[in-house]
Design an enzyme around this catalytic site. Sequence first.
Site, PDB file in Angstrom:
ATOM      1  CB  CYS A   1      13.356  -3.619   0.718  1.00  0.00           C
ATOM      2  SG  CYS A   1      11.601  -3.788   1.085  1.00  0.00           S
TER       3      CYS A   1
ATOM      4  CD  GLU B   1       9.776 -10.610   3.064  1.00  0.00           C
ATOM      5  OE1 GLU B   1       8.632 -10.139   2.948  1.00  0.00           O
ATOM      6  OE2 GLU B   1      10.733 -10.219   2.387  1.00  0.00           O
TER       7      GLU B   1
ATOM      8  CG  HIS C   1       7.872  -5.998   4.357  1.00  0.00           C
ATOM      9  ND1 HIS C   1       7.705  -4.786   3.754  1.00  0.00           N
ATOM     10  CD2 HIS C   1       9.056  -6.480   3.907  1.00  0.00           C
ATOM     11  CE1 HIS C   1       8.744  -4.533   2.958  1.00  0.00           C
ATOM     12  NE2 HIS C   1       9.582  -5.554   3.034  1.00  0.00           N
TER      13      HIS C   1
HETATM   14 ZN   LIG Z   1      11.238  -5.803   1.964  1.00  0.00          ZN
END
Ligand SMILES: [Zn+2]
Length: 113
Positions: free
Chosen positions: A39, A82, A85
């Site tokens: 990441c 994603e 996130h």
């Molecule tokens: Zn990430």
Amino acid sequence: MCFVDCTGHPAVPDAHGPLVMVNPVVLAHSGAETGREGCLSLPEVTANVERAVEVSVRFHDPDGVVREVGTSGFEARVILHEIDHLDGVLILDRVRSLALDVFPRVTRSRRRG
Ligand SMILES: [Zn+2]
């Protein structure tokens, strides 16, 4: 909003191309597989993360058009990473064990030094 593009990745021969996903929602998922993830927000480590194998997502594209994409394997993993996130969830929140499933990323400079 998040952006995913697995085009050209050897693990994704049938990638969906660049996907700009506004307010993506996971409609369905199936299976479970553990894979090593990195990441950009955590450049020093990689981690073993369990994710669904197949996923279906709905989102708005940048033109406001609602799209649905179903995918599997690595592309599904990237999309779920994603979307995490957007929810404030990082790979360290997903590991079973911080002691056993997180690994220092070996960089070129470290190998030399
Ligand atoms: Zn990430």
